[in-house]
Design a protein around this motif. Structure first.
Motif, PDB file in Angstrom:
ATOM      1  N   ALA A 162       0.862  -1.221  -0.015  1.00  0.00           N
ATOM      2  CA  ALA A 162      -0.121   0.028   0.029  1.00  0.00           C
ATOM      3  C   ALA A 162       0.832   1.213  -0.036  1.00  0.00           C
ATOM      4  N   ALA A 163       1.911   1.112   0.792  1.00  0.00           N
ATOM      5  CA  ALA A 163       2.891   2.269   0.944  1.00  0.00           C
ATOM      6  C   ALA A 163       3.579   2.748  -0.611  1.00  0.00           C
ATOM      7  N   VAL A 164       4.072   1.573  -1.203  1.00  0.00           N
ATOM      8  CA  VAL A 164       4.367   1.695  -2.600  1.00  0.00           C
ATOM      9  C   VAL A 164       3.602   2.195  -3.473  1.00  0.00           C
ATOM     10  N   ILE A 188      -1.180   0.474 -12.195  1.00  0.00           N
ATOM     11  CA  ILE A 188      -0.315  -0.566 -11.320  1.00  0.00           C
ATOM     12  C   ILE A 188      -0.347  -0.014  -9.954  1.00  0.00           C
ATOM     13  N   GLY A 189       0.054   1.149  -9.619  1.00  0.00           N
ATOM     14  CA  GLY A 189       0.220   1.673  -8.499  1.00  0.00           C
ATOM     15  C   GLY A 189      -1.169   1.792  -7.868  1.00  0.00           C
ATOM     16  N   SER A 190      -2.508   2.019  -8.396  1.00  0.00           N
ATOM     17  CA  SER A 190      -3.649   1.882  -7.795  1.00  0.00           C
ATOM     18  C   SER A 190      -3.934   0.491  -7.387  1.00  0.00           C
ATOM     19  N   TYR A 191      -3.685  -0.555  -8.197  1.00  0.00           N
ATOM     20  CA  TYR A 191      -4.025  -1.816  -7.591  1.00  0.00           C
ATOM     21  C   TYR A 191      -3.060  -2.365  -6.580  1.00  0.00           C
ATOM     22  N   GLY A 228      -2.811  -4.093  -1.363  1.00  0.00           N
ATOM     23  CA  GLY A 228      -2.129  -3.997   0.139  1.00  0.00           C
ATOM     24  C   GLY A 228      -3.174  -3.613   1.263  1.00  0.00           C
ATOM     25  N   GLY A 229      -4.264  -2.419   0.849  1.00  0.00           N
ATOM     26  CA  GLY A 229      -5.092  -2.456   1.768  1.00  0.00           C
ATOM     27  C   GLY A 229      -5.971  -3.757   2.215  1.00  0.00           C
ATOM     28  N   VAL A 230      -6.214  -4.421   1.249  1.00  0.00           N
ATOM     29  CA  VAL A 230      -7.191  -5.580   1.595  1.00  0.00           C
ATOM     30  C   VAL A 230      -6.320  -6.545   2.319  1.00  0.00           C
ATOM     31  N   LEU A 231      -5.246  -6.960   1.749  1.00  0.00           N
ATOM     32  CA  LEU A 231      -4.429  -7.836   2.621  1.00  0.00           C
ATOM     33  C   LEU A 231      -4.146  -7.579   4.026  1.00  0.00           C
TER      34      LEU A 231
END
Length: 71
Positions: A27-29, A47-50, A55-58
């Motif tokens: 999520a940070a990246v 790619i950044g939005s994915y 990351g947030g869901v994980l």
């Protein structure tokens, strides 16, 4: 609602702590890519939005995972 709060406060297994930290890093990246001060190609922004979403869901799912000591 109370169950979710209790699950979030319960101890998290070690494996899911590692997954939570990986999710936070993703999520940070992704957030860094999305807020870059230069114009990036569209594919990099997508790619950044994915990465941010994944990351947030994980991180959220890993935080709500608890051990079941009753078994």
């Amino acid at each position: 609602m109370k169950k979710i709060i209790n699950r979030a406060k319960a101890p998290t297994p070690k494996f899911f702590k590692v997954l939570r930290n990986v999710g936070l890093a993703l999520a940070a990246v992704g957030g860094t890519v999305l807020t870059a001060p230069i114009a990036l190609p569209t594919i990099v922004t997508v790619i950044g939005s994915y990465l941010t979403l994944t990351g947030g869901v994980l991180s959220a799912v890993s935080q709500l995972t608890t051990t079941d000591d009753k078994q």
